[in-house]
Design a protein around this motif. Sequence first.
Motif, PDB file in Angstrom:
ATOM      1  N   THR A 308       0.852  -1.183   0.000  1.00 12.07           N
ATOM      2  CA  THR A 308       0.000   0.000   0.000  1.00 12.07           C
ATOM      3  C   THR A 308       0.887   1.232   0.000  1.00 12.07           C
ATOM      4  OG1 THR A 308      -1.582  -1.222   1.378  1.00 12.07           O
ATOM      5  CG2 THR A 308      -1.924   1.163   1.163  1.00 12.07           C
ATOM      6  N   GLY A 309       0.573   2.203  -0.829  1.00 15.19           N
ATOM      7  CA  GLY A 309       1.374   3.423  -0.830  1.00 15.19           C
ATOM      8  C   GLY A 309       1.043   4.340  -1.987  1.00 15.19           C
ATOM      9  N   PRO A 310       1.887   5.354  -2.208  1.00 15.21           N
ATOM     10  CA  PRO A 310       1.618   6.352  -3.255  1.00 15.21           C
ATOM     11  C   PRO A 310       1.407   5.718  -4.626  1.00 15.21           C
ATOM     12  CG  PRO A 310       3.457   7.041  -1.869  1.00 15.21           C
ATOM     13  CD  PRO A 310       3.135   5.640  -1.470  1.00 15.21           C
ATOM     14  N   LYS A 311       0.402   6.199  -5.348  1.00 13.22           N
ATOM     15  CA  LYS A 311       0.079   5.640  -6.659  1.00 13.22           C
ATOM     16  C   LYS A 311       1.286   5.658  -7.592  1.00 13.22           C
ATOM     17  CE  LYS A 311      -4.889   6.592  -6.803  1.00 13.22           C
ATOM     18  NZ  LYS A 311      -5.979   7.337  -7.502  1.00 13.22           N
ATOM     19  N   GLU A 312       2.072   6.736  -7.519  1.00 12.73           N
ATOM     20  CA  GLU A 312       3.200   6.876  -8.431  1.00 12.73           C
ATOM     21  C   GLU A 312       4.237   5.772  -8.242  1.00 12.73           C
ATOM     22  OE1 GLU A 312       1.466  10.982  -7.791  1.00 12.73           O
ATOM     23  OE2 GLU A 312       1.880   9.193  -6.583  1.00 12.73           O
ATOM     24  N   LEU A 313       4.344   5.246  -7.019  1.00 13.67           N
ATOM     25  CA  LEU A 313       5.307   4.191  -6.734  1.00 13.67           C
ATOM     26  C   LEU A 313       4.695   2.804  -6.905  1.00 13.67           C
ATOM     27  CD1 LEU A 313       7.134   5.729  -3.622  1.00 13.67           C
ATOM     28  CD2 LEU A 313       7.681   5.966  -6.062  1.00 13.67           C
ATOM     29  N   VAL A 314       3.484   2.609  -6.424  1.00 13.75           N
ATOM     30  CA  VAL A 314       2.829   1.310  -6.577  1.00 13.75           C
ATOM     31  C   VAL A 314       2.631   0.986  -8.064  1.00 13.75           C
ATOM     32  CG1 VAL A 314       0.735  -0.025  -6.097  1.00 13.75           C
ATOM     33  CG2 VAL A 314       1.729   1.428  -4.315  1.00 13.75           C
ATOM     34  N   SER A 315       2.392   2.016  -8.884  1.00 22.10           N
ATOM     35  CA  SER A 315       2.216   1.775 -10.320  1.00 22.10           C
ATOM     36  C   SER A 315       3.498   1.238 -10.951  1.00 22.10           C
ATOM     37  CB  SER A 315       1.787   3.062 -11.031  1.00 22.10           C
ATOM     38  OG  SER A 315       2.817   4.043 -10.997  1.00 22.10           O
ATOM     39  N   ARG A 316       4.659   1.653 -10.427  1.00 24.25           N
ATOM     40  CA  ARG A 316       5.937   1.137 -10.935  1.00 24.25           C
ATOM     41  C   ARG A 316       6.113  -0.344 -10.563  1.00 24.25           C
ATOM     42  NH1 ARG A 316       8.027   3.536 -15.043  1.00 24.25           N
ATOM     43  NH2 ARG A 316       6.132   4.760 -15.243  1.00 24.25           N
ATOM     44  N   ILE A 317       5.673  -0.701  -9.368  1.00 22.10           N
ATOM     45  CA  ILE A 317       5.707  -2.110  -8.952  1.00 22.10           C
ATOM     46  C   ILE A 317       4.754  -2.921  -9.824  1.00 22.10           C
ATOM     47  CG2 ILE A 317       5.257  -3.691  -7.035  1.00 22.10           C
ATOM     48  CD1 ILE A 317       6.016  -1.392  -5.132  1.00 22.10           C
ATOM     49  N   GLU A 318       3.619  -2.328 -10.149  1.00 24.49           N
ATOM     50  CA  GLU A 318       2.661  -3.004 -11.026  1.00 24.49           C
ATOM     51  C   GLU A 318       3.272  -3.271 -12.404  1.00 24.49           C
ATOM     52  OE1 GLU A 318      -1.682  -2.297 -13.184  1.00 24.49           O
ATOM     53  OE2 GLU A 318      -1.068  -0.970 -11.549  1.00 24.49           O
ATOM     54  N   LEU A 319       3.976  -2.290 -12.967  1.00 25.58           N
ATOM     55  CA  LEU A 319       4.588  -2.476 -14.283  1.00 25.58           C
ATOM     56  C   LEU A 319       5.636  -3.587 -14.259  1.00 25.58           C
ATOM     57  CD1 LEU A 319       5.028   1.191 -15.594  1.00 25.58           C
ATOM     58  CD2 LEU A 319       3.202  -0.439 -16.102  1.00 25.58           C
ATOM     59  N   HIS A 320       6.392  -3.658 -13.176  1.00 26.39           N
ATOM     60  CA  HIS A 320       7.373  -4.733 -13.024  1.00 26.39           C
ATOM     61  C   HIS A 320       6.654  -6.083 -12.984  1.00 26.39           C
ATOM     62  CE1 HIS A 320      11.317  -6.117 -10.847  1.00 26.39           C
ATOM     63  NE2 HIS A 320      10.905  -6.990 -11.732  1.00 26.39           N
ATOM     64  N   THR A 321       5.570  -6.157 -12.244  1.00 22.92           N
ATOM     65  CA  THR A 321       4.818  -7.400 -12.122  1.00 22.92           C
ATOM     66  C   THR A 321       4.194  -7.799 -13.455  1.00 22.92           C
ATOM     67  OG1 THR A 321       4.330  -6.836  -9.812  1.00 22.92           O
ATOM     68  CG2 THR A 321       3.009  -8.587 -10.799  1.00 22.92           C
ATOM     69  N   GLN A 322       3.715  -6.809 -14.220  1.00 22.02           N
ATOM     70  CA  GLN A 322       3.172  -7.113 -15.550  1.00 22.02           C
ATOM     71  C   GLN A 322       4.181  -7.866 -16.407  1.00 22.02           C
ATOM     72  OE1 GLN A 322       1.875  -3.474 -17.411  1.00 22.02           O
ATOM     73  NE2 GLN A 322      -0.112  -3.477 -16.360  1.00 22.02           N
ATOM     74  N   ALA A 323       5.460  -7.507 -16.221  1.00 27.69           N
ATOM     75  CA  ALA A 323       6.506  -8.099 -17.055  1.00 27.69           C
ATOM     76  C   ALA A 323       7.128  -9.355 -16.452  1.00 27.69           C
ATOM     77  CB  ALA A 323       7.603  -7.053 -17.292  1.00 27.69           C
ATOM     78  N   SER A 324       6.727  -9.719 -15.239  1.00 26.12           N
ATOM     79  CA  SER A 324       7.328 -10.897 -14.591  1.00 26.12           C
ATOM     80  C   SER A 324       6.266 -11.958 -14.324  1.00 26.12           C
ATOM     81  CB  SER A 324       8.065 -10.486 -13.308  1.00 26.12           C
ATOM     82  OG  SER A 324       7.204  -9.825 -12.402  1.00 26.12           O
ATOM     83  N   THR A 325       5.664 -11.944 -13.159  1.00 25.59           N
ATOM     84  CA  THR A 325       4.688 -12.985 -12.809  1.00 25.59           C
ATOM     85  C   THR A 325       3.285 -12.703 -13.338  1.00 25.59           C
ATOM     86  OG1 THR A 325       4.266 -11.874 -10.693  1.00 25.59           O
ATOM     87  CG2 THR A 325       5.932 -13.611 -10.707  1.00 25.59           C
ATOM     88  N   MET A 326       3.061 -11.492 -13.824  1.00 27.63           N
ATOM     89  CA  MET A 326       1.767 -11.000 -14.330  1.00 27.63           C
ATOM     90  C   MET A 326       0.772 -10.717 -13.209  1.00 27.63           C
ATOM     91  SD  MET A 326       1.170 -12.742 -18.043  1.00 27.63           S
ATOM     92  CE  MET A 326       0.991 -14.439 -17.549  1.00 27.63           C
ATOM     93  N   HIS A 327       0.647 -11.640 -12.271  1.00 25.44           N
ATOM     94  CA  HIS A 327      -0.159 -11.405 -11.072  1.00 25.44           C
ATOM     95  C   HIS A 327       0.077 -12.548 -10.093  1.00 25.44           C
ATOM     96  CE1 HIS A 327      -3.160 -14.508 -12.150  1.00 25.44           C
ATOM     97  NE2 HIS A 327      -3.151 -14.000 -13.375  1.00 25.44           N
ATOM     98  N   THR A 328      -0.279 -12.307  -8.844  1.00 21.58           N
ATOM     99  CA  THR A 328      -0.232 -13.361  -7.831  1.00 21.58           C
ATOM    100  C   THR A 328      -1.280 -14.423  -8.155  1.00 21.58           C
ATOM    101  OG1 THR A 328       0.587 -11.866  -6.131  1.00 21.58           O
ATOM    102  CG2 THR A 328      -0.602 -13.801  -5.357  1.00 21.58           C
ATOM    103  N   SER A 329      -1.016 -15.660  -7.773  1.00 26.65           N
ATOM    104  CA  SER A 329      -1.931 -16.772  -8.048  1.00 26.65           C
ATOM    105  C   SER A 329      -3.382 -16.379  -7.780  1.00 26.65           C
ATOM    106  CB  SER A 329      -1.566 -17.973  -7.173  1.00 26.65           C
ATOM    107  OG  SER A 329      -2.622 -18.911  -7.138  1.00 26.65           O
ATOM    108  N   ALA A 330      -4.192 -16.434  -8.824  1.00 18.14           N
ATOM    109  CA  ALA A 330      -5.608 -16.095  -8.669  1.00 18.14           C
ATOM    110  C   ALA A 330      -6.312 -17.080  -7.742  1.00 18.14           C
ATOM    111  CB  ALA A 330      -6.289 -16.063 -10.032  1.00 18.14           C
ATOM    112  N   LEU A 331      -5.881 -18.339  -7.765  1.00 14.44           N
ATOM    113  CA  LEU A 331      -6.497 -19.338  -6.893  1.00 14.44           C
ATOM    114  C   LEU A 331      -6.221 -19.001  -5.428  1.00 14.44           C
ATOM    115  CD1 LEU A 331      -8.077 -21.953  -6.581  1.00 14.44           C
ATOM    116  CD2 LEU A 331      -5.932 -23.215  -6.892  1.00 14.44           C
ATOM    117  N   SER A 332      -4.985 -18.656  -5.119  1.00 14.40           N
ATOM    118  CA  SER A 332      -4.659 -18.263  -3.740  1.00 14.40           C
ATOM    119  C   SER A 332      -5.459 -17.033  -3.326  1.00 14.40           C
ATOM    120  CB  SER A 332      -3.157 -17.969  -3.620  1.00 14.40           C
ATOM    121  OG  SER A 332      -2.391 -19.145  -3.718  1.00 14.40           O
TER     122      SER A 332
END
Length: 459
Positions: A308-332
Amino acid sequence: MLSANKLIHCLTKNNYCKLTILRTFSAGSIDAMSQPIDYDRFINDLSARRKVSPIRELTKLFTTAPPGTIFLAGGIPNGSTFPFSRMTVELKDGTTFKLEGKKIENALQYQPTPGYPPLVEQLQKFQTQVHGLDSTFWQKNSLLVSTGSQDALCKALEMSLSEGDPILVQEPIYPGTSAIIRPLNANMVPIGQDEHGIVPSALRSALSNYGSSEKVSAMKKDVPKLLYLNSTGANPTGATIPTERKKEIYDIACEFNLVILEDDPYYFLHFEEKDPVSFLSMDRESRVLRFDSFSKILSSGLRVGFVTGPKELVSRIELHTQASTMHTSALSQAIVSSLLDEWGSEKLLQHFKMIQQFYKGKRDCMLASADKHLKGLAEWSVPRAGMFLWIKVPGIADTKKLITEGGIEHGVILVPGKDFLAYDDAQSQYFRASYTVASPEDIDKGFARLANLIKAEIA
């Protein structure tokens, strides 16, 4: 001083559990942000080059599109080909819940990178209510579900640090964090702790080595920009930072334009009457990235955490995730979301209390064995939260050999303090003992063996 009683509600279906928390804030903690933060200061060149994945954005559209939308865009597998039709989860109290129909379809399908939408909504309510966030918080901040909190922490550090950058870290420091920092060739600046966590005067002293607060605040290179810490039950010391000290640390962060990385996986494993006041709850300037985890309170194997935190920083983490795991296990994520729905307010509260009482009992067993076997040989402070006892052996300059060779040979496994230091060439008189898994009998037997080892070493 301004005092406020806050009645907060934990997330559940449509009922919310009632938790009363008394929090005292300085009047300054509710002031409006004086100047907007330039978040480019905290984003390195690598992270700045990350771009939105159009395919991932299409997935977001797929999961939120109104009924009747014809989706011909993404490479999404047809769920009818999956061999699973439903999942039944049985809890230890015998109750069950099911993932079936649309729920199981969603749990088995791609989801938006920020997280399974029902869980994201629950977690936003949870953070708002547990940490007393005001109505404007989500205008400036956002939340992303991660594969355990360390996943988000890793991406936050990789987002901000460049080679040679200094980063302020608590010492001793959790080795999982230093394992992220070292390959980045960043320079850890250790800030000493006492039984109440990092020492504000030590933090200010370290920052003063880089110049005035005006100079440090304005620079992007060659000055610390991040402060990493555990605010509750620090690993390995067990220290919880008191509210007044948190305010002092937060004010220093504002003065020197730092982002606080509040890594707080032990928040619900505290042994106090009231939940601790978090840095997030006093963040009037949007300079806290908070990392939470379900690993210690629901399951470590599900691998679900959130940042949880500033949109400007969390959005950068989101972009990294888009290019790596895409998202955390939907089943979990679907399992966690359904559990939170199923339990209701009373069971959720009972679960948190059970965890706290369980680990408090385990801690007390270890303290009793330490007092029985190690008194006069070692020193320790009573941990206020978490899973560990941090023990000092004054008669030994460095415990590494004692623990890694003697301990294993005599059938007791611990972690030497050296493993928690920022730099490998330093020595430590400490070691860490965990009270979470071993039985009281095994804890006592292990400490008896340890006492013999120490006596032989210092003889």
